[in-house]
Design an enzyme around this catalytic site. Structure first.
Site, PDB file in Angstrom:
ATOM      1  N   PHE A  11     -17.358 -20.447 -11.125  1.00  0.00           N
ATOM      2  CA  PHE A  11     -17.680 -19.024 -10.679  1.00  0.00           C
ATOM      3  C   PHE A  11     -18.475 -17.981 -11.483  1.00  0.00           C
ATOM      4  CE2 PHE A  11     -16.871 -14.692  -9.165  1.00  0.00           C
ATOM      5  CZ  PHE A  11     -17.431 -14.768  -7.741  1.00  0.00           C
ATOM      6  N   LYS A  25     -15.231  -7.534 -16.353  1.00  0.00           N
ATOM      7  CA  LYS A  25     -13.847  -7.313 -15.866  1.00  0.00           C
ATOM      8  C   LYS A  25     -13.004  -6.385 -16.894  1.00  0.00           C
ATOM      9  CE  LYS A  25     -13.119 -10.806 -12.117  1.00  0.00           C
ATOM     10  NZ  LYS A  25     -13.951 -12.029 -12.276  1.00  0.00           N
ATOM     11  N   ASP A  39     -19.379 -17.894 -19.850  1.00  0.00           N
ATOM     12  CA  ASP A  39     -19.111 -16.960 -18.855  1.00  0.00           C
ATOM     13  C   ASP A  39     -17.568 -16.640 -19.142  1.00  0.00           C
ATOM     14  OD1 ASP A  39     -18.008 -15.474 -16.679  1.00  0.00           O
ATOM     15  OD2 ASP A  39     -19.130 -16.551 -15.136  1.00  0.00           O
TER      16      ASP A  39
END
Ligand SMILES: *Cc1c(COP(=O)(O)O)cnc(C)c1O
Length: 403
Positions: free
Chosen positions: A140, A254, A225
């Site tokens: 993702f 995040k 990532d």
């Protein structure tokens, strides 16, 4: 709040684009790893947003940084040199391999920058043919069209017309599949150094090393990532530091802002030079409020005692989950690293991760799922022992309510 201004769940359906389906409870206040809803009901937060609230809610370090900056200056365009952005960039180069930083506002945007940089680098140094991006099934990387297409879940990328091209998906942790496919036309390999959304799956050390070696053999860039794994989540400041493999480009978001929106792409000076003036940009990227908060978060989280505390909390939480498993025989696997933990349901409980999430909510516990069979835990990195114990007790009640 007076009754006539009270927001209700039904207002969501009235005014919001229905791409989410939020819970019935409406959280209005948080402190540490405790959240209260409109009715004053208390919840233990084992989700932390989605691996975002790394210092819990309203941590004094963040509140102080935000209010201090709020009285100075809120926004500067990229035409200006910006103190909080440069302080944060300097700090990020000190805690990672990076020499250069690009600021964005989210994980997807940080990844978008990473992918565009890789393509630009390949074109400028190797010509038109080197465009392939290899990524992994179940990976993702965000929801912009480029990043969602690089992500390995077609359910998210299908249905929007023609996709960005030359993107290949291979199985994660499969060295032979990568070896068989990668070529000199590969521009970059993009991976999570621990798949979060895809089910909390760690790469083997051999796989991580093989990806690095194969990228080197074929002059391809390695993009990590670390949007979910970064900023202390795994007990290292960045997860790559625990794998012994260094990427060429790293994206982070995040937890970087601890709840204030910010993302960043980290890279080397050599690669960064391919993003010349005008090649890429962002209006809000490097926003002083966001950077002031993120600077405070990074300074706090990068302390060795805090990172060691993550590993201590990992042990508490995993022990507690193992004890629940002894009691209820519900999990086939308890895995993950640091405070990115997944508990995979066994055969008898297949498909019931969401039931556990809902039952937990009813019992005053917030957690996450990663697919239909994995319950995911991404609490604050400074959650207390007492909060963990309370949360586990609520999880116990939640599971009992499903028997
Ligand atoms: C959440 C996430 C993203 C997307 O971040 P946004 O801030 O939602 O754009 C990208 N990659 C990974 C690994 C993530 O977990």
């Amino acid at each position: 709040m007076s009754v006539n201004t009270q927001v209700q769940r039904s207002l969501f359906d009235e005014v919001m684009v229905p791409c989410y389906s939020p819970m019935e409870m409406i959280p209005v206040r948080g402190q540490g790893s405790v959240i209260w809803d409109q009715e004053g009901k208390e919840y233990i937060d084992f989700a932390g947003g989605i691996a975002v609230s790394c210092l819990g809610h309203c941590h004094p370090v963040m509140v102080e940084a935000l209010t201090e900056q709020a009285h100075k200056i809120w926004h500067l365009s990229n035409v200006m040199t910006n103190e909080p952005a440069l302080r944060l960039a300097k700090k990020l180069t000190e805690v990672s391999f990076a020499e250069k930083v690009f600021f964005a506002n989210s994980g997807a945007e940080a990844n978008e920058a990473a992918l565009k940089l890789a393509r630009r680098w390949a074109k400028e140094t190797h010509g038109e043919e080197k465009t392939e991006i290899i990524a992994f099934i179940q990976g993702f990387h965000g929801r912009t069209f480029f990043t969602v297409t690089v992500g390995g879940q077609p359910a998210y990328s299908d249905g929007f017309g023609p996709k960005p091209g030359d993107i290949t998906h291979l199985p994660y942790n499969d060295i032979e599949a990568l070896k068989a496919h990668i070529s000199d036309k590969t521009c970059a390999v993009m991976m999570e150094p621990l798949q979060g959304e895809g089910g909390v799956l760690s790469p083997t050390n051999e796989f991580a090393q093989a990806v690095r070696d194969l990228c080197d053999q074929h002059n391809a860039l390695l993009i990590f990532d670390e949007v979910q794994t970064g900023n202390g989540r795994t007990g290292e400041f960045y997860a790559y530091q625990g794998l012994g493999v260094t990427p060429d480009i790293l994206s982070t978001a995040k937890s970087l802002g601890g709840g204030f929106p910010i993302g960043a792409m980290l890279t080397t000076t050599e690669l960064a030079q391919h993003m010349k003036v005008g090649v890429h940009g962002s209006t809000y990227g490097g926003n002083p409020l966001a950077c002031a908060v993120a600077d405070a978060v990074v300074n706090y989280i990068s302390q060795p005692a805090i990172l060691a505390g993550v590993k201590e909390r990992e042990a508490w939480l995993k022990e507690g989950l193992a004890a629940l498993n002894d009691k209820y025989n519900i999990f086939a696997d308890i895995r993950g690293k640091g405070l990115l933990i997944g508990a995979e349901l066994n055969q008898e409980w297949q498909g019931r991760a969401r039931d556990i999430l809902v039952a937990s909510g009813n019992n005053g516990l917030l957690l996450l799922v990663a697919g239909a069979n994995v319950v995911r835990f991404t609490p604050s990195l400074v959650i207390t022992k007492n909060e963990i114990d309370q949360g586990l007790a609520k999880l116990d009640q939640a599971i009992a309510s499903l028997l």
